[in-house]
Motif scaffolding. Sequence first.
Motif, PDB file in Angstrom:
ATOM      1  N   ILE A  20      15.790  13.829 -15.044  1.00 32.24           N
ATOM      2  CA  ILE A  20      15.427  13.340 -16.561  1.00 32.24           C
ATOM      3  C   ILE A  20      15.763  11.851 -16.442  1.00 32.24           C
ATOM      4  N   VAL A  21      14.720  10.862 -16.847  1.00 35.81           N
ATOM      5  CA  VAL A  21      14.856   9.566 -17.078  1.00 35.81           C
ATOM      6  C   VAL A  21      14.942   9.205 -18.496  1.00 35.81           C
ATOM      7  N   TRP A  57      20.049  12.715 -13.530  1.00 34.69           N
ATOM      8  CA  TRP A  57      19.613  11.738 -14.578  1.00 34.69           C
ATOM      9  C   TRP A  57      19.745  10.304 -14.200  1.00 34.69           C
ATOM     10  N   THR A  58      18.954   9.631 -14.875  1.00 34.90           N
ATOM     11  CA  THR A  58      19.150   7.880 -14.937  1.00 34.90           C
ATOM     12  C   THR A  58      18.911   7.343 -16.226  1.00 34.90           C
ATOM     13  N   ILE A  59      19.784   6.601 -16.827  1.00 40.83           N
ATOM     14  CA  ILE A  59      19.566   5.735 -18.017  1.00 40.83           C
ATOM     15  C   ILE A  59      19.308   4.214 -17.812  1.00 40.83           C
ATOM     16  N   VAL A  60      18.046   3.756 -18.085  1.00 39.80           N
ATOM     17  CA  VAL A  60      17.701   2.569 -18.051  1.00 39.80           C
ATOM     18  C   VAL A  60      18.145   1.694 -19.072  1.00 39.80           C
ATOM     19  N   TYR A 102       9.298   3.835 -15.161  1.00 37.60           N
ATOM     20  CA  TYR A 102       8.236   4.780 -14.621  1.00 37.60           C
ATOM     21  C   TYR A 102       8.462   4.802 -13.331  1.00 37.60           C
ATOM     22  N   ARG A 103       9.063   3.923 -12.427  1.00 39.08           N
ATOM     23  CA  ARG A 103       9.248   3.912 -11.168  1.00 39.08           C
ATOM     24  C   ARG A 103      10.583   4.905 -10.822  1.00 39.08           C
ATOM     25  N   GLN A 104      11.363   4.908 -11.797  1.00 40.91           N
ATOM     26  CA  GLN A 104      12.739   5.832 -11.500  1.00 40.91           C
ATOM     27  C   GLN A 104      12.282   7.550 -11.586  1.00 40.91           C
TER      28      GLN A 104
END
Length: 206
Positions: A98-99, A148-151, A189-191
């Motif tokens: 999930i991003v 997960w990644t949070i931008v 998007y790249r993540q």
Amino acid sequence: MKIFIVGATGRVGSRIVNYALKGGHEVVALVRQPDKLAAVDGKLTLFQGDARNEADIRLAMQGADVAVSALGTDGTTTLSESISIMIDEMSRQGIQRIVTVGTAGILQSRTNPELLRYQSAESKRRSTFAAEEHQRVYELLKNSDLDWTIVCPTFLPDGEPVGEYRVERDYLPEGGTSISVGDTAEFTYRQINSGAYSCTRVGIAY
């Protein structure tokens, strides 16, 4: 790849949808108002529903490989409610990645590392409600078993991608004051396919 997204009609979310479609991915967007999404593509499926409704998320998320949230804060707890449901449903359906798009306010403070930026003198916010909502999302993801990644963009003016910006794990790049909607969407998007910032927040700014 099949990408499930909430917040697809927003400034950042609509651009993420376009990047994903151009990349040849199948996109499923859960939206309240389908007519607000300009993208038209055979690989785009729109589900009309509520991001706070468990049944709507379960149905729209079926068969997805990755989830994306570009939901903003609207003065309610919609964001954290939606993410909580998404986490449970992803676990149920076996979806790991999930991003999400957060805010620089939930990055660590440089002057007071034990605080988040919005809790410190680095923040000029008059209201902390939005940052608190994003913090709830951060805590939910951090305590989950998901990848997960949070931008975390800082001030987010409209604008096309420049393609040159700085990113930093857990902190806002020093001196960063803004990042365009276009560059934020492109980086987010790249993540989706990247493990470079797995299970962390990442600050983004010029």
